[in-house]
Write a protein that holds these residues in place. Structure first.
Motif, PDB file in Angstrom:
ATOM      1  N   ILE A 263       0.849  -1.187   0.000  1.00 40.64           N
ATOM      2  CA  ILE A 263       0.000   0.000   0.000  1.00 40.64           C
ATOM      3  C   ILE A 263       0.886   1.239   0.000  1.00 40.64           C
ATOM      4  N   THR A 264       0.552   2.224  -0.825  1.00 40.24           N
ATOM      5  CA  THR A 264       1.288   3.491  -0.839  1.00 40.24           C
ATOM      6  C   THR A 264       0.457   4.659  -0.327  1.00 40.24           C
ATOM      7  N   GLU A 265      -0.872   4.512  -0.283  1.00 41.47           N
ATOM      8  CA  GLU A 265      -1.715   5.599   0.219  1.00 41.47           C
ATOM      9  C   GLU A 265      -3.074   5.049   0.619  1.00 41.47           C
ATOM     10  N   ILE A 266      -3.618   5.590   1.710  1.00 42.71           N
ATOM     11  CA  ILE A 266      -4.965   5.268   2.162  1.00 42.71           C
ATOM     12  C   ILE A 266      -5.738   6.578   2.251  1.00 42.71           C
ATOM     13  N   GLY A 267      -6.914   6.600   1.638  1.00 44.79           N
ATOM     14  CA  GLY A 267      -7.800   7.753   1.740  1.00 44.79           C
ATOM     15  C   GLY A 267      -9.201   7.297   2.089  1.00 44.79           C
ATOM     16  N   ALA A 268      -9.899   8.009   2.946  1.00 43.72           N
ATOM     17  CA  ALA A 268     -11.234   7.590   3.353  1.00 43.72           C
ATOM     18  C   ALA A 268     -12.069   8.804   3.726  1.00 43.72           C
ATOM     19  N   VAL A 269     -13.382   8.678   3.507  1.00 44.69           N
ATOM     20  CA  VAL A 269     -14.343   9.718   3.861  1.00 44.69           C
ATOM     21  C   VAL A 269     -15.474   9.056   4.636  1.00 44.69           C
TER      22      VAL A 269
ATOM     23  N   GLN B 136       9.703  -0.475  -0.584  1.00 44.01           N
ATOM     24  CA  GLN B 136      10.200  -1.012  -1.843  1.00 44.01           C
ATOM     25  C   GLN B 136      10.034   0.083  -2.889  1.00 44.01           C
ATOM     26  N   PRO B 137      10.858   0.086  -3.940  1.00 44.97           N
ATOM     27  CA  PRO B 137      10.710   1.112  -4.980  1.00 44.97           C
ATOM     28  C   PRO B 137       9.339   1.022  -5.649  1.00 44.97           C
ATOM     29  N   ILE B 138       8.767   2.172  -5.933  1.00 45.02           N
ATOM     30  CA  ILE B 138       7.496   2.221  -6.653  1.00 45.02           C
ATOM     31  C   ILE B 138       7.800   2.055  -8.143  1.00 45.02           C
ATOM     32  N   PRO B 139       7.216   1.051  -8.809  1.00 42.15           N
ATOM     33  CA  PRO B 139       7.496   0.845 -10.236  1.00 42.15           C
ATOM     34  C   PRO B 139       7.152   2.096 -11.053  1.00 42.15           C
ATOM     35  N   PRO B 140       7.920   2.373 -12.108  1.00 47.17           N
ATOM     36  CA  PRO B 140       7.629   3.562 -12.934  1.00 47.17           C
ATOM     37  C   PRO B 140       6.195   3.600 -13.438  1.00 47.17           C
ATOM     38  N   PHE B 141       5.624   2.437 -13.790  1.00 48.28           N
ATOM     39  CA  PHE B 141       4.250   2.404 -14.277  1.00 48.28           C
ATOM     40  C   PHE B 141       3.303   2.962 -13.221  1.00 48.28           C
ATOM     41  N   ILE B 142       3.507   2.556 -11.970  1.00 47.10           N
ATOM     42  CA  ILE B 142       2.622   2.979 -10.892  1.00 47.10           C
ATOM     43  C   ILE B 142       2.817   4.455 -10.592  1.00 47.10           C
ATOM     44  N   ALA B 143       4.068   4.911 -10.639  1.00 44.53           N
ATOM     45  CA  ALA B 143       4.342   6.330 -10.394  1.00 44.53           C
ATOM     46  C   ALA B 143       3.655   7.204 -11.437  1.00 44.53           C
ATOM     47  N   VAL B 144       3.680   6.736 -12.697  1.00 43.57           N
ATOM     48  CA  VAL B 144       2.994   7.488 -13.753  1.00 43.57           C
ATOM     49  C   VAL B 144       1.489   7.499 -13.516  1.00 43.57           C
ATOM     50  N   LEU B 145       0.940   6.363 -13.093  1.00 47.55           N
ATOM     51  CA  LEU B 145      -0.503   6.243 -12.896  1.00 47.55           C
ATOM     52  C   LEU B 145      -0.992   7.103 -11.747  1.00 47.55           C
ATOM     53  N   THR B 146      -0.268   7.071 -10.607  1.00 44.96           N
ATOM     54  CA  THR B 146      -0.763   7.723  -9.388  1.00 44.96           C
ATOM     55  C   THR B 146      -0.147   9.084  -9.116  1.00 44.96           C
ATOM     56  N   GLY B 147       1.046   9.322  -9.670  1.00 47.42           N
ATOM     57  CA  GLY B 147       1.747  10.549  -9.334  1.00 47.42           C
ATOM     58  C   GLY B 147       2.455  10.469  -7.996  1.00 47.42           C
TER      59      GLY B 147
ATOM     60  N   ALA C 268       9.614  12.630 -14.932  1.00 49.59           N
ATOM     61  CA  ALA C 268      10.448  13.605 -14.223  1.00 49.59           C
ATOM     62  C   ALA C 268      10.123  15.023 -14.666  1.00 49.59           C
ATOM     63  N   ASP C 269       9.723  15.174 -15.932  1.00 51.30           N
ATOM     64  CA  ASP C 269       9.327  16.501 -16.450  1.00 51.30           C
ATOM     65  C   ASP C 269       7.848  16.774 -16.217  1.00 51.30           C
ATOM     66  N   GLU C 270       7.169  15.870 -15.456  1.00 50.95           N
ATOM     67  CA  GLU C 270       5.734  15.976 -15.162  1.00 50.95           C
ATOM     68  C   GLU C 270       4.881  15.961 -16.424  1.00 50.95           C
TER      69      GLU C 270
ATOM     70  N   PRO D  90     -11.851  11.741 -10.209  1.00 57.35           N
ATOM     71  CA  PRO D  90     -10.910  10.695  -9.794  1.00 57.35           C
ATOM     72  C   PRO D  90      -9.577  10.852 -10.515  1.00 57.35           C
ATOM     73  N   ASN D  91      -8.482  10.748  -9.770  1.00 55.17           N
ATOM     74  CA  ASN D  91      -7.158  10.934 -10.366  1.00 55.17           C
ATOM     75  C   ASN D  91      -6.139   9.922  -9.863  1.00 55.17           C
ATOM     76  N   HIS D  92      -6.628   8.786  -9.356  1.00 55.76           N
ATOM     77  CA  HIS D  92      -5.759   7.734  -8.821  1.00 55.76           C
ATOM     78  C   HIS D  92      -4.947   8.216  -7.617  1.00 55.76           C
ATOM     79  N   ARG D  93      -5.475   9.183  -6.886  1.00 53.30           N
ATOM     80  CA  ARG D  93      -5.000   9.498  -5.537  1.00 53.30           C
ATOM     81  C   ARG D  93      -6.110   9.111  -4.577  1.00 53.30           C
ATOM     82  N   ALA D  94      -5.729   8.503  -3.455  1.00 57.25           N
ATOM     83  CA  ALA D  94      -6.698   7.800  -2.624  1.00 57.25           C
ATOM     84  C   ALA D  94      -7.833   8.687  -2.126  1.00 57.25           C
ATOM     85  N   LEU D  95      -7.514   9.861  -1.581  1.00 59.06           N
ATOM     86  CA  LEU D  95      -8.578  10.689  -1.012  1.00 59.06           C
ATOM     87  C   LEU D  95      -9.490  11.248  -2.094  1.00 59.06           C
TER      88      LEU D  95
END
Length: 602
Positions: free
Chosen positions: A57-63, A82-93, A442-444, A183-188
Motif C-alpha cells: 500500500i502506498t496511500e490510504i484515503g477515506a471519507v 520497496q521502490p514504486i514501479p515507474p508504471f505505478i508512479a505514472v498512474l498515481t503521481g 520527471a518533467d511531469e 478521480p485521479n488515482h489518488r486515494a482521497l
C-alpha cells in the motif's frame, strides 16, 4: 405433487411459522434506514495488484459520511519499503521521494481501522481494496473487524445502463452523477468521488423503493412471470457438465453457455438469481434448451467457444467473431518492415499476436517503431534503392534504406534484434520505453508517459501471448491428465494447440489402455504456420490455463513444449496489475431491470 393439510396449532401463524419468529421477521424486514447508516468510503493506492504477490500500500484515503453529510476524512501516504514501479508512479503521481518519510503500514492500518470502526465500509471494486486491508491485518496478527462491505462497482452494474454511462469505471460514474471531485488515482480524491457515486446510486434506487441497507445490499431486478413459467425447459437436462443452447421457435441459437451441472445452471435463468436484463429478454424469446454433455469441464468450455463462433448467437457478448483478429508481421524481403495483417500465411515470416482489436495492435506497433527504426513505408525496392528519404528519416526515426543511408548488413542487424525481442527477449523494448517514461514523468509530462506505458503494456501482453501460444501449437501432441475431486482422472489430448479428445478414465479400467484408445480416436489435426493456425487463440489459451493448473500430469509430449526463460511472461505481472487498477469492472451484462416500485397510496 401431493399436499397434506394440517390444523393450525397454537403459537403459529397462518403460514405455520411460530409467532415469535413472525414478529422477529417483520422487525427485520424494516431494515436499517440508509439515512441512519454511517459509511466509511475507502480507496487505496498500491504498488501492484496483489498483496499476496508482494504489492504494498502506498496511500490510504477515506471519507466518513452519514445522511448525505461528511463527518470526517482520513488520508495518509504509506511507506511501501520497496521502490514504486515507474508504471505505478505514472498512474498515481506518487513518487519514491513522497513516501520516504511516510509511516509504514504497521502504523497506517491501525489508524485507519480506528477511523472506520463501527461503520459500513464502501469501496469501488471492493475486493481489491478490502483484500489488501485484510491481508495486512493478517500479516500484523490483527483480527479483521466485522465490517459490512458495500461495493459501488457491483451496485452500479445493477443500476446503470449504457444510456447513463459508457461503463462502470469510477471516472465514468463520477461524470454521470456530476461528482465535484474528479478521480485521479489518488486515494482521497477517489474516495471523495466514490462518495458522490454512492449518493447518486442511493438517490436513483430511492425512487425504486430501496430505503434500507438490507434492500441496498440485495437489490436486483425482478424476474418476470413469463420467465418463471419457462422453468420446465430445464427439466430434461442432465446433472452433468456440458454446454447448453437456448433456441427460439425457429431453432435459431440465441445463447450458448457452459456449466458443470447443466440442469442446475439452466434453472437459474428462471429464478431470482438471474438478474441480467438481457438474459430476461432472451428467456422471453426462448422456446427450447438443448444440452450437450461433455466428459470434462475443459471440453465444455472449448465446445462453448466453437458453438459461439459457429452460430454467433445474438445474446452472447464475447467470442462471436474469433476470425476478426489482427497480427503484426515482420516481413521477409530485402528490407523487412512491420505491418498489420488479418491472417497468418505460410511465408516463413514472423508474427506477433493475435490482437483482439486493431487499436491494441497499433499501440504495440508504435512501441516497436519507438525502439527499432525500421522503415514504415510499404514500397518495394531491392538491395540498392535510390530515392528521396521520407519525413521519418529526416527525424531520425527511420534508418532510411530508401536513399542508401544505411547498408544492408546494419539494417539486417537491427532486424535481428527486433526478431529476438518478438520471439525471445523483450528487454530492449522494455528498457528503452521505461527510460522514456521515467524522463517524461520527471518533467511531469504524465499524459505522454501514459501513452508510452500503454504501448509497452500492449507489446508485453502480445509477446507473452505469442510465445506461450507458439510453444504449444508447435507440439504435434500433448497428452495430460488430472485427478478430479471424485478421484477419477480426466485426460485430454491436445494437438497443435487444439483439443482433439477428452475423457475420464472409468473405475477399474487400465489407465494405459484407456489413454491409448483415446489417442487413437482423437481428432486428426495438421499443424500450420503461426501461433494459432488450427484453433482460436481463446481455445488454446483455455487449454494452456488447464495445462498450467495444479495437479496436472503430463502423460506424453510429442515435440518440445518450452517457452523462453527470459521471455515476455516475466514482465507480465506488473502490467496486468496496472490494468486491473485502471479497469474497474466495466461489463454491463449484469444490468438489472429498473421497473419502478409502486407504493400503495397512504
Amino acid at each position: 405433487m401431493s399436499s397434506t393439510l394440517h390444523a393450525e396449532q397454537p403459537g403459529t401463524s397462518s403460514r405455520g411459522t411460530p409467532d415469535r419468529w413472525e414478529s422477529q421477521r417483520s422487525f427485520d424486514e424494516l431494515g436499517r434506514p440508509l439515512r441512519d447508516i454511517t459509511f466509511t468510503v475507502v480507496d487505496l493506492e498500491t504498488t501492484g495488484g496483489s498483496a499476496e504477490g508482494g504489492s504494498m500500500i502506498t496511500e490510504i484515503g477515506a471519507v466518513k459520511v452519514r445522511g448525505g453529510e461528511v463527518l470526517g476524512e482520513f488520508q495518509t501516504l504509506v511507506d511501501p519499503r520497496q521502490p514504486i514501479p515507474p508504471f505505478i508512479a505514472v498512474l498515481t503521481g506518487i513518487s519514491n521521494a513522497m513516501v520516504a518519510d511516510a509511516p509504514p503500514v504497521e502504523s497506517a492500518l491501525p489508524a485507519f481501522l480506528e477511523f472506520a470502526a463501527g461503520t459500513v465500509l464502501v469501496a469501488h471494486n471492493a475486493p481489491f481494496d478490502i483484500g489488501f486491508l485484510k491481508y495486512f491485518c493478517e500479516q500484523q496478527g490483527r483480527p479483521w473487524p466485522t465490517f459490512e462491505v458495500l461495493d459501488t462497482a457491483r451496485l452500479a452494474r445493477r443500476v446503470i445502463t449504457k444510456d447513463d454511462a459508457p461503463n462502470c469505471k469510477l471516472s465514468s460514474l463520477a461524470r454521470a452523477f456530476g461528482s465535484t471531485t474528479t478521480p485521479n488515482h489518488r486515494a482521497l480524491s477517489d474516495a471523495r468521488a466514490t462518495v458522490d457515486v454512492l449518493h447518486g446510486l442511493m438517490e436513483r434506487l430511492g425512487g425504486l423503493g430501496v430505503h434500507t441497507l438490507e434492500e441496498l445490499q440485495t437489490f436486483s431486478g425482478r424476474v418476470s412471470t413469463a420467465q418463471r413459467r419457462k422453468r420446465h425447459l430445464a427439466e430434461g437436462l442432465p446433472h452433468a457438465p456440458g454446454v447448453y443452447l437456448f433456441r427460439d421457435h425457429e431453432r435459431r441459437v440465441l445463447y450458448v453457455g457452459t456449466s458443470k451441472d447443466l440442469r442446475t445452471r439452466v434453472r437459474t435463468y428462471f429464478t431470482a438469481s438471474e438478474t441480467r436484463s438481457r438474459m430476461g429478454e432472451m428467456v422471453g424469446i426462448a422456446d427450447s434448451v438443448t444440452g450437450i454433455e461433455c466428459a470434462t469441464p475443459l471440453e465444455a468450455e472449448v465446445r462453448e467457444l466453437r458453438l459461439i463462433a459457429e452460430h454467433k448467437p445474438r445474446y452472447n457478448r464475447r467470442s462471436r467473431f474469433p476470425e476478426k483478429t489482427t497480427f503484426i508481421k515482420l516481413t521477409r524481403e530485402p528490407w523487412p518492415r512491420l505491418s498489420l495483417v488479418k491472417r497468418v500465411l505460410d511465408d516463413d515470416a514472423d508474427y506477433l499476436g493475435p490482437f483482439s482489436s486493431r487499436k491494441v495492435a497499433e499501440k504495440c506497433l508504435a512501441a516497436l517503431h519507438d525502439t527499432f527504426p525500421l522503415r514504415q513505408c510499404s514500397d518495394r525496392f531491392g538491395k540498392t534503392p535510390s530515392r528521396t528519404p521520407c519525413v521519418l528519416a529526416e527525424l531520425g526515426r527511420c534508418l532510411a534504406p530508401c536513399d542508401g543511408t544505411v547498408d544492408h548488413d546494419t539494417y539486417a542487424a537491427v532486424v535481428r534484434q527486433l526478431r529476438d525481442s518478438l520471439l525471445h527477449r523483450p528487454d530492449r523494448v522494455v528498457e528503452q520505453i521505461n527510460a522514456r517514461m521515467e524522463a517524461l514523468a520527471a518533467d511531469e509530462r504524465f499524459e505522454e508517459a501514459g501513452v508510452h506505458r500503454d504501448r509497452l503494456a500492449a507489446f508485453i501482453r502480445a509477446a507473452s501471448r505469442t510465445q506461450r501460444l507458439s510453444a504449444l501449437t508447435r507440439c504435434p501432441e500433448v497428452v495430460a491428465a488430472r485427478r478430479g475431486d471424485d478421484g477419477r482422472w480426466a485426460v485430454h489430448v491436445v494437438r497443435h494447440g487444439r483439443l482433439a479428445a477428452a475423457g475420464v478414465i472409468p473405475p477399474g479400467t487400465d489407465a494405459h489402455t484407456y489413454v491409448a484408445s483415446l489417442r487413437a480416436s482423437a481428432e486428426t489435426v495438421a499443424g500450420g504456420p503461426g501461433p494459432v493456425p488450427v484453433a482460436t487463440a481463446e481455445e488454446t489459451e483455455k487449454i494452456l490455463r488447464w495445462l498450467e493448473s495444479p495437479g496436472i500430469r503430463l502423460v506424453d509430449v510429442e515435440g518440445e513444449w518450452v517457452c523462453p526463460v527470459d521471455g515476455a511472461t516475466r514482465h507480465l505481472a506488473l502490467h496486468d496489475a496496472v490494468a486491473r487498477s485502471r479497469t474497474e469492472l466495466v461489463p454491463f451484462d449484469d444490468r438489472r431491470d429498473l421497473t419502478p416500485v409502486h407504493q400503495p397510496a397512504r
